[in-house]
Design a protein around this motif. Structure first.
Motif, PDB file in Angstrom:
ATOM      1  N   LEU A  73       4.391   3.877   4.467  1.00 14.24           N
ATOM      2  CA  LEU A  73       4.167   3.959   3.040  1.00 14.24           C
ATOM      3  C   LEU A  73       5.511   3.828   2.356  1.00 14.24           C
ATOM      4  N   LEU A 104      -2.160   7.532  15.208  1.00 17.59           N
ATOM      5  CA  LEU A 104      -1.609   6.921  14.005  1.00 17.59           C
ATOM      6  C   LEU A 104      -0.164   7.366  13.842  1.00 17.59           C
ATOM      7  N   LEU A 105       0.729   6.410  13.900  1.00 16.47           N
ATOM      8  CA  LEU A 105       2.135   6.704  13.688  1.00 16.47           C
ATOM      9  C   LEU A 105       2.421   6.467  12.214  1.00 16.47           C
ATOM     10  N   PHE A 106       2.877   7.510  11.555  1.00 19.17           N
ATOM     11  CA  PHE A 106       3.007   7.431  10.103  1.00 19.17           C
ATOM     12  C   PHE A 106       4.465   7.546   9.686  1.00 19.17           C
ATOM     13  N   GLN A 107       4.844   6.755   8.732  1.00 24.25           N
ATOM     14  CA  GLN A 107       6.214   6.841   8.249  1.00 24.25           C
ATOM     15  C   GLN A 107       6.271   6.598   6.759  1.00 24.25           C
ATOM     16  N   MET A 108       7.218   7.245   6.106  1.00 22.98           N
ATOM     17  CA  MET A 108       7.442   6.949   4.711  1.00 22.98           C
ATOM     18  C   MET A 108       8.797   6.276   4.592  1.00 22.98           C
TER      19      MET A 108
END
Lengths: 345, 345
Positions: A73, A104-108
């Motif tokens: 994101l 789910l690998l999530f990054q900002m």
DNA sequence: GCTGCCGACTAATGCGCTTTAGCCTGCGGG
DNA sequence: CCCGCAGGCTAAAGCGCATTAGTCGGCAGC
């Protein structure tokens, strides 16, 4: 008094207990031919009993992929105020990913360059099998990058023109055009002729589509002065834009805000100016949320089933990972929920 | 016309190019002794030039851990309305994780059992090295589980009593007590004597702490009738609770809401009832956000630096992963931002 | 001059799993 | 009666990396 942590069972443990070789275990557990039904069943039971789960690392290493998809994101920190959209989207996404045992690998990230860097890193580190790409923009560098890296992806929200040019990229297309048409239709039917659109970030593809459609619709209906102004989605800029509009020589009688946060901010500005809503000004929010229901007056808003949107996107991605050809599907057109902030003029 | 995707370079490629063995490459790249400075530098350059990144899968397999931490958010779907808290928290978390090249595996779950199941699966699949645990609750089953699994974790928000009983669990303690004291102090100073607290989920530890502190503070100051009612954090229940309170025989003169969403909903109820805010009723929101600034009147709110909170939590976790002993640190006490919704009575 | 040791490397092993290549055994066909 | 073949299984290699156990040359000590 630290207990020694439980040891994780491996296929070797299963093999030993079941009295077969490791390969037999692998065949049995993966539904491959090469073992009898009896053995297969026995192995399954032992595995179950041991609570065995395949090590994703080992699987990934032997070429099966990482069983993980990525989502980054990229929004400047200050604009992620009360964005309910993403958590809802992700909640839908998760639902179907979990069914497929995908993580789910999530990054900002701060901006799109950081986002691309994250993609490259994930690729080089073999962390992900595919990606969900949000906030498509005009001249988006990401499809080309993903194509180069050979990473399957689903673009959520639709690119502008060149879909299909890329290898393994599906598109979940949000019908911004239809949605904008329904908003303008609603306001026009109420007698509004001066409609202004307080849009979001100008570089996002959907912002452009919404702006274009507003003009088209307005022309079609013979409405003058249908303009859009762009912002960064923050309440500050939403308020600021509203102030400018209301101070203009011919203030609009209706304003469409590209998110709920700005609509609420706009409403506050109207109140502070003594402009009555909906008496003198009608307000529409793009994306419904608890905010829209809680204000006074409550806000007419464009409602979409965001978790469903997320589920659909995740489905597209799992299909892609399973080897299906890329597709382009349209999400259901959002519905306008009429509340107190819009009325006859 | 699909290009063949780029191939990922491995240590073998580096070794070949640099004219050394793979082990030498490993030593060089990991700062281990066993290679000369000249060789080390040469290897570094080749790696850089090739854009090499270690495969997390291979690393994980050879015992280095998965370079990933997990975070699961267990809240029923309907209550994740405009929760700005989590995205902000995560944005802070990411910042420091990225510095350590750690990925964040994110999951949403329906309830705490699903959350525990996710932990078990991640553990068995060797997906994560550590966890961030949010929403600690009374009688929380998670610390014991994580201890059993041997997974380091940071509990964000503090458990009730038994910290230190577990192996590798640090705690980032939010000072709910001090915060509540400052709110009650503010309201008391304004002359309020009947304060009610519309709290969140009763099973959460911080809800209980806040409730307890409200009673303590009220007693200490000789205020009668300081009560709390619990909700699920939704605008619906916030509104509902407000309606009940305002219809009671002795309605409160001040209400403290446990989140921004309910505060806004409560404000709407007051407006609908013709109860003037802050004239007849003062309102305080626990957790500031764009909502609190945008309403009319704007809401006095408890402001905390949530991204900083996230950063701090991530730091605790990286320390734990590096082998440091578990600690218990207190986050900075939130500040009360006074706005229009609170006044003399 | 031989032993011992140290620095700079290389070879080899293991992590947990998939996969390919073999290895038996029993069976039907020539 | 022997061969070929298929079924059911085992052995072994390989994925990319870390690590342990060598190897080899040079240099100090006796």
């Amino acid at each position: 008094m630290r207990r020694t942590p439980a040891r994780r069972p491996t296929m070797k443990d299963i093999a030993r207990r079941a009295g077969v070789s490791e390969s037999a275990v692998s065949f049995a557990l993966n539904g491959r031919p090469g073992v009898s039904d009896a053995t297969r069943e026995r192995v399954r039971q032992v595995a179950e009993q041991l609570g065995w789960q395949p090590s994703t690392a080992a699987r990934a290493l032997s070429g099966e992929g990482a069983a993980t998809v990525g989502l980054v994101l990229a929004r400047p920190a200050r604009t992620l105020g009360a964005e309910s959209f993403f958590l809802q989207l992700v909640s839908g996404v998760q639902e179907v990913l979990a069914d497929h045992r995908l993580g789910l690998l999530f990054q900002m990230a701060e901006d799109i360059d950081a986002e691309c860097a994250a993609y490259r890193r994930w690729w080089a580190e073999r962390r992900v099998d595919g990606l969900l790409v949000v906030d498509p923009r005009a001249d988006d560098p990401r499809p080309a990058l993903l194509d180069e890296l050979g990473l399957p992806a689903v673009v959520i929200g639709a690119l502008d023109g060149d879909d299909g040019a890329y290898g393994a990229i599906s598109t979940l297309w949000a019908d911004d055009t239809g949605a904008m048409a329904s908003i303008v239709g609603h306001l026009h039917a109420l007698g509004h002729r001066r409609i202004t659109h307080v849009a979001g970030l100008p570089e996002l593809a959907h912002t452009r589509r919404r702006m274009a459609c507003l003009r088209t619709e307005a022309e079609r209906r013979g409405l003058p002065d249908a303009t859009s102004v762009t912002t960064d989605y923050s309440d500050a800029q939403g308020a600021e834009a509203t102030r400018r509009l209301l101070s203009g020589p011919q203030p609009p009688t209706a304003i469409v805000y590209d998110n709920d946060v700005m609509a609420v901010a706009g409403l506050a500005v109207a109140a502070e100016r003594g402009v009555s809503v909906p008496g003198e000004l009608s307000i529409v929010a793009w994306d419904d949320s608890v905010l829209c229901r809680s204000t006074h007056p409550s806000l007419t808003a464009l409602t979409r089933d965001t978790p469903a949107f997320g589920r659909q996107a995740a489905h597209l991605l799992t299909a892609l990972l399973a080897g299906a050809p890329p597709t382009r599907v349209q999400a259901s057109t959002p519905r306008l929920t009429t509340r107190e902030s819009t009325s006859w003029t």
